[in-house]
Design a protein around this motif. Sequence first.
Motif, mmCIF file in Angstrom:
data_model
loop_
_atom_site.group_PDB
_atom_site.id
_atom_site.type_symbol
_atom_site.label_atom_id
_atom_site.label_comp_id
_atom_site.label_asym_id
_atom_site.label_seq_id
_atom_site.Cartn_x
_atom_site.Cartn_y
_atom_site.Cartn_z
ATOM 1 N N ARG A 256 0.806 -1.217 0.000
ATOM 2 C CA ARG A 256 0.000 0.000 0.000
ATOM 3 C C ARG A 256 0.849 1.281 0.000
ATOM 4 O O ARG A 256 0.587 2.208 -0.761
ATOM 5 C CB ARG A 256 -0.905 -0.019 1.220
ATOM 6 C CG ARG A 256 -1.861 1.128 1.245
ATOM 7 C CD ARG A 256 -2.828 0.982 2.366
ATOM 8 N NE ARG A 256 -3.820 -0.031 2.053
ATOM 9 C CZ ARG A 256 -4.971 -0.167 2.718
ATOM 10 N NH1 ARG A 256 -5.229 0.626 3.721
ATOM 11 N NH2 ARG A 256 -5.834 -1.087 2.375
ATOM 12 N N LEU A 257 1.883 1.318 0.813
ATOM 13 C CA LEU A 257 2.710 2.539 0.863
ATOM 14 C C LEU A 257 3.819 2.518 -0.188
ATOM 15 O O LEU A 257 4.611 3.447 -0.284
ATOM 16 C CB LEU A 257 3.310 2.729 2.245
ATOM 17 C CG LEU A 257 2.299 3.014 3.375
ATOM 18 C CD1 LEU A 257 3.025 3.229 4.692
ATOM 19 C CD2 LEU A 257 1.454 4.227 3.050
ATOM 20 N N GLY A 258 3.921 1.413 -0.923
ATOM 21 C CA GLY A 258 4.853 1.347 -2.037
ATOM 22 C C GLY A 258 6.290 1.052 -1.654
ATOM 23 O O GLY A 258 6.626 0.784 -0.505
ATOM 24 N N TYR A 259 7.153 1.104 -2.703
ATOM 25 C CA TYR A 259 8.575 0.767 -2.544
ATOM 26 C C TYR A 259 9.440 1.964 -2.909
ATOM 27 O O TYR A 259 9.044 2.814 -3.709
ATOM 28 C CB TYR A 259 8.939 -0.385 -3.487
ATOM 29 C CG TYR A 259 8.265 -1.689 -3.143
ATOM 30 C CD1 TYR A 259 8.900 -2.622 -2.326
ATOM 31 C CD2 TYR A 259 6.998 -1.988 -3.652
ATOM 32 C CE1 TYR A 259 8.260 -3.832 -2.014
ATOM 33 C CE2 TYR A 259 6.373 -3.177 -3.350
ATOM 34 C CZ TYR A 259 7.008 -4.095 -2.529
ATOM 35 O OH TYR A 259 6.408 -5.274 -2.226
ATOM 36 N N ILE A 260 10.625 1.984 -2.350
ATOM 37 C CA ILE A 260 11.638 2.963 -2.740
ATOM 38 C C ILE A 260 12.923 2.174 -3.027
ATOM 39 O O ILE A 260 13.363 1.376 -2.188
ATOM 40 C CB ILE A 260 11.930 3.989 -1.620
ATOM 41 C CG1 ILE A 260 10.651 4.731 -1.175
ATOM 42 C CG2 ILE A 260 13.035 4.955 -2.037
ATOM 43 C CD1 ILE A 260 10.156 5.802 -2.123
ATOM 44 N N GLY A 261 13.467 2.397 -4.209
ATOM 45 C CA GLY A 261 14.731 1.759 -4.524
ATOM 46 C C GLY A 261 15.888 2.692 -4.195
ATOM 47 O O GLY A 261 15.807 3.893 -4.463
ATOM 48 N N VAL A 262 16.944 2.151 -3.558
ATOM 49 C CA VAL A 262 18.066 3.019 -3.167
ATOM 50 C C VAL A 262 19.402 2.369 -3.531
ATOM 51 O O VAL A 262 19.488 1.154 -3.713
ATOM 52 C CB VAL A 262 18.059 3.327 -1.648
ATOM 53 C CG1 VAL A 262 16.791 4.037 -1.239
ATOM 54 C CG2 VAL A 262 18.258 2.063 -0.826
ATOM 55 N N VAL A 263 20.397 3.235 -3.625
ATOM 56 C CA VAL A 263 21.772 2.729 -3.801
ATOM 57 C C VAL A 263 22.622 3.319 -2.685
ATOM 58 O O VAL A 263 22.777 4.546 -2.588
ATOM 59 C CB VAL A 263 22.342 3.122 -5.184
ATOM 60 C CG1 VAL A 263 23.810 2.733 -5.275
ATOM 61 C CG2 VAL A 263 21.548 2.462 -6.294
ATOM 62 N N ASN A 264 23.084 2.442 -1.803
ATOM 63 C CA ASN A 264 23.934 2.903 -0.688
ATOM 64 C C ASN A 264 25.401 2.768 -1.052
ATOM 65 O O ASN A 264 25.744 2.282 -2.134
ATOM 66 C CB ASN A 264 23.661 2.050 0.550
ATOM 67 C CG ASN A 264 22.271 2.260 1.084
ATOM 68 O OD1 ASN A 264 21.804 3.391 1.224
ATOM 69 N ND2 ASN A 264 21.586 1.164 1.368
#
Length: 767
Positions: A256-264
């Motif tokens: 419901r709140l979705g995804y966030i893709g990240v690069v650390n």
Amino acid sequence: MGKKSNSNGDVLQSKNSTCFIGSSVIPLINKLQDIFAPLGDIDDRLTGLRLPQVAVIGSQSSGKSSVLEALVGRDFLPRGTDICTRRPLLLQLEKRTIGVGDNDSREYGEFGHLPDKRFYDFSDIRCEILVETEKEVGVKKGVSDKQIRLKICSPNVLNITLVDLPGITKVPVGDQPSDIEARIRNMIMSYIKQETSIILAVSPANADLANSDALQMAKEVDPTGTRTIGVITKLDIMDKGTDARNFLLGKVIPLRLGYIGVVNRSQQDINNKRSIEEALAYEEQFFRDYHVYHGLSDRCRIPQLAKKLNQILEQHIRNVLPTLKTDLNSHLVAVEKELRTYGEALESNAERGAMLLNVLTKYSEAFSAVVDGKSEAITTKELSGGARIHHIFQSIFVKSLEEVDPCEDLSDEDIRIAIHNATGPRNALFVPEVPFEVLVRRQIARLLDPSLQCLRFVYDELIKISRACETFEMRRFLELRRRLEDVTARFLRDGVKPAERMITNLIDMEMDYINSSHPNFIGGTKAVDMAQMELRAMQEGDDADKDPAANKGHKLATVAKFLNGALPSQVGRTQSDNDRVASVGTSTTRTWGVSSLFGSRGSSVGNSSKRHAAEVVHDIDQAPPVIQLKNPPSILRPGETETEYQVEIIVTKILVTSYYDIVRRNIQDLVPKAIMHYLVNHAKRHLLGTFIEKLYRENLFEDLVQEQDEVVTKRRRTVEMCHALQQAVETLDEFVADISTQRSSDSMDALPKSSYLSSDFYSNSRS
Ligand SMILES: Nc1nc2c(ncn2[C@@H]2O[C@H](COP(=O)(O)OP(=O)(O)OP(=O)(O)O)[C@@H](O)[C@H]2O)c(=O)[nH]1
């Protein structure tokens, strides 16, 4: 702004400041805190400002600590390719306001286990976390659920708690027990099952996303997905030819709140000491370069994750605002009420005079109201005020007198001696009046003590009432209270004296004149009849039972019957009876009609004495030897048998009982009247007048209506608090209006409808 984060503790200020957690929330919180600041410690009570905690979960080495660091914008957590987080790290960000003259705006960390030590260098914080972890679980990869508490204080952070949790692992290594997976899962569960936790479910993109441990666990505690954000890390090291686009779009596992893709930062970046800013720049470049992620800018990069979190936190604040306003309003009502208890400040002498008169009047009115049972503060638990006085009269005084047996302390012997003494050197011819009068007076005199005790009880009650009537103004003016108490006590004491005099007079009057013509008095004739009946009954009892003890018991029982039953019948006595009794009672013989009965015995005794005297003279002529008399003893008692004067004794007892009963009724009636008239009603009528006479003097105004310093201070503080609260309510209204306008123009659409944000979940969480 624009300064770079460094390890010597400078304030973190980034050119890309919007990318950190709280960056958009801090102004809101600051504004609210500005509103509450004048209220002192009140904001502690307004817990609505407490934000939800953020828990970061995921499999081992998925990049949890890296995400957390990036969100906070500081390098301070141990990171590595091996297991790093082995104890839960409770990271409390605390906004530290820099005081006036305090130039030290440096951020610092402080551990729960080292409360007095401030860590200004954040790499030292990382070392301390490692040391503390090893202290608890050793160096061989052991895991513990014992928290490490780290507080980071800075003027630029939000008051929020973030939790870094050990990663989910399946195969035990090093010192790890065989059930390591279950243990870690339980530990994670204990944090994320709290409804106030926002879950950051971290899944590395280079593993099987569809089988993400983090998402599975989050789903268990948050099946509707209202508080779970999916974070996909390591997009930069996915297998060539694969990407996470469908995942980010929620096509694989909808969230419901979705995804966030990240690069650390990679391990190499860490080794090369690449800063967070550089890492963020790299991340930005990465998503720019990878066409596959184009069009997903709102679902990619750490700043987007921070933005999403900030939106959730902002929404939380919006949700609690109405409650904050309600809290402020109810606090305002309470403060205004407190203010009223301090009363108005008194500036001039005229105001003091008016206040004094008001206090005196209120006090007197309260006194009368309590006595009359009209007080508003009447309790339903026990008798109070006037009701207690009534109880004293009826249930204590009257009842006690009813229970008194007037013949209780009069033995037959006493009465016989009284008859002997009253007849002097002669024998008793008739039932004499004197013993009756002497004995009945003795009984009447006994009524004085209980009557005075009754007066004393009522006086005590009035004193109690006077204390209970204390108005709240009296608590303001201690000197006035002291003087009021003095005057009241003296006034009531003075009221006791005339009541006491009247009661004494009443008893004296009763003792002074024994009114044997009283219509309710039994009279001699009837008493003799009764005595004869009594005697007959006793003799029959004697014949039936020679036992003297039983006989005595019978006598007592018959007299008791008389005491209980005979007297009321007297009330119905006819006037002719009374006239007869009166005429007999007031005849010159004053024997109440008993002469005929005893006269013969008396005269025969007299004849016998004369005969004896002649014989003695005759005997002297023949000169017999001298007869020596015994000396009379110093204490003389009648020498005849117990049966002597039996009828007279019974008659006397009946007369005493009858007359005593009349007097008792008079006293039962008149003593309460005297007490009410001279003491109670007098107090009600004249208390205010006495106060005015003694206290209402212009030269006393200042002394009497002198407030305690403490009250003055409290009033001043409460007035200030009142103004501050009124101001806060107004400012809060404006604030709510502002952010509502702002909200409608904001891009809140980024978040799904009926999500965590719009639920009133957090308004519940306040409790
Ligand atoms: N290339 C790359 N490496 C990453 C990324 N995120 C994390 N890493 C690396 O992965 C390793 C693990 O990162 P951590 O942040 O320590 O992961 P963790 O989940 O906190 O680890 P544990 O607490 O031990 O479970 C480190 O070497 C990181 O540098 C990423 O997005 N890309």
